[in-house]
Write a protein that holds these residues in place. Structure first.
Motif, short mmCIF file in Angstrom:
data_model
loop_
_atom_site.label_atom_id
_atom_site.label_comp_id
_atom_site.label_asym_id
_atom_site.label_seq_id
_atom_site.Cartn_x
_atom_site.Cartn_y
_atom_site.Cartn_z
N GLN A 105 2.17 -0.84 -12.30
CA GLN A 105 2.17 0.29 -11.03
C GLN A 105 3.09 1.40 -11.25
O GLN A 105 2.61 2.57 -10.91
N GLU A 112 1.90 3.64 -13.76
CA GLU A 112 0.97 4.69 -13.20
C GLU A 112 1.38 5.68 -12.32
O GLU A 112 1.04 6.82 -12.29
N ARG A 133 0.78 -1.08 -0.16
CA ARG A 133 0.14 -0.03 -0.10
C ARG A 133 0.80 1.43 -0.14
O ARG A 133 0.62 2.11 -0.68
N GLY A 149 2.00 2.27 -3.08
CA GLY A 149 0.95 2.84 -4.09
C GLY A 149 -0.02 1.67 -4.76
O GLY A 149 -0.92 1.80 -5.57
N PHE A 150 0.16 0.45 -4.38
CA PHE A 150 -0.66 -0.53 -4.77
C PHE A 150 -1.89 -0.49 -4.45
O PHE A 150 -2.19 -0.17 -3.41
N SER A 151 -3.05 -0.80 -5.27
CA SER A 151 -4.29 -0.65 -4.87
C SER A 151 -4.68 -2.09 -4.18
O SER A 151 -3.90 -2.99 -4.38
N LEU A 152 -5.63 -2.23 -3.36
CA LEU A 152 -5.94 -3.37 -2.82
C LEU A 152 -6.13 -4.65 -3.68
O LEU A 152 -6.05 -5.69 -3.53
N GLU A 153 -6.80 -4.08 -4.98
CA GLU A 153 -7.21 -5.29 -5.93
C GLU A 153 -5.54 -6.06 -6.62
O GLU A 153 -5.53 -6.97 -6.51
#
Lengths: 142, 142
Positions: free
Chosen positions: B88, B91, B55, B58-62
């Motif tokens: 990632q 992004e 997290r 910056g990784f999304s929970l998905e």
DNA sequence: CTTTTTTCTACAGCTACTGTAGGAAACGAA
DNA sequence: TTCGTTTCCTACAGTAGCTGTAGAAAAAAG
């Protein structure tokens, strides 16, 4: 007189977003047609364009509300507006700093991955490797 | 055996966040004490640290859910993990690009403000000045 | 006049949490 | 053991800033 759809197209906004802005009070309740549909004039077009442009610059709706209030009271000094913009700039710069740190770590992680098997995937190891994080919180919390 | 509060402190997570992770299924349902309180072991500590570290990057929970799934199936190639990390990184770089453009415009705006009266505040003028935006959407939409 | 498009209200959903209320469990000190 | 404090429990509401949906009415086009 513009329909909500026309206003939406002209400002690059979705129809629901305009209704949402009305609901939270940063767009005024407009006049209505006989059939009850919203009708807008140039003033609302300007206001919405101001909001959208500010949003594109990353201002929060709360900051935009402040800016709109300020621009409605011309006796107050431009310094307050400047302060809001400065604050916004600082926030943007802070975000850039954080993202640049992320970029460094992500690049390092990816560089170490040599496309082998899962068992020794460096990326997962790096993500799993929380020594620093753990001791960080440990020392900090206790 | 760790209580939820200890786990929270060790990983720098709020207690409610851990319960939230359990609710959405990225943390397992743990064992309970006689009195019904959650009790965790080292495996859960590792998993949570992995999630928090990801997290922070910056990784999304998905995306994290994907990574966790991948790391549970060691027969699959590291390339899938690499692809997620690459995505990632892209992004993050895109976000940096957008923020840098904002920074330029904010700085220009602020530079032009000479602390005069509201009536001729450059910042408000710039924000109000949506010619480009309007024609943009006009030409693009119609 | 009919069909299609747009608009209406009201509400649910999204991400990733955070906070609250009201009550029970656990823990340290006396 | 009892008291007081801290931590924990569930369940639900709220945050930002929208976006999407349903079902019906109005408007525009053919």
């Amino acid at each position: 007189m513009l329909s909500i759809g026309t206003l939406a197209k002209r400002t690059g906004t979705k129809v629901q977003t305009i209704r949402y802005y009305e609901q939270i009070g940063i767009m005024p309740e407009p006049g209505r047609s006989e059939g009850g549909q919203r009708r807008y004039g140039d003033e609302e077009l300007d206001r919405l364009a101001f909001i959208r442009h500010s949003r594109q610059l990353g201002f929060s709706l709360e900051a935009i509300r402040e800016l709109l209030d300020l621009s409605d009271s011309p006796e107050r000094s431009c310094a307050e507006v400047d302060a809001i913009a400065q604050r916004q700039l600082r926030e943007v710069e802070a975000r850039i700093g954080r993202l640049e740190a992320l970029r460094v770590e992500l690049r390092r992680m990816i560089g170490e991955c040599d496309q082998g098997q899962m068992a020794d995937c460096r990326i997962l190891q790096v993500l799993r490797d929380h020594e620093e994080c753990l001791t960080d919180h440990d020392r900090g919390g206790a």
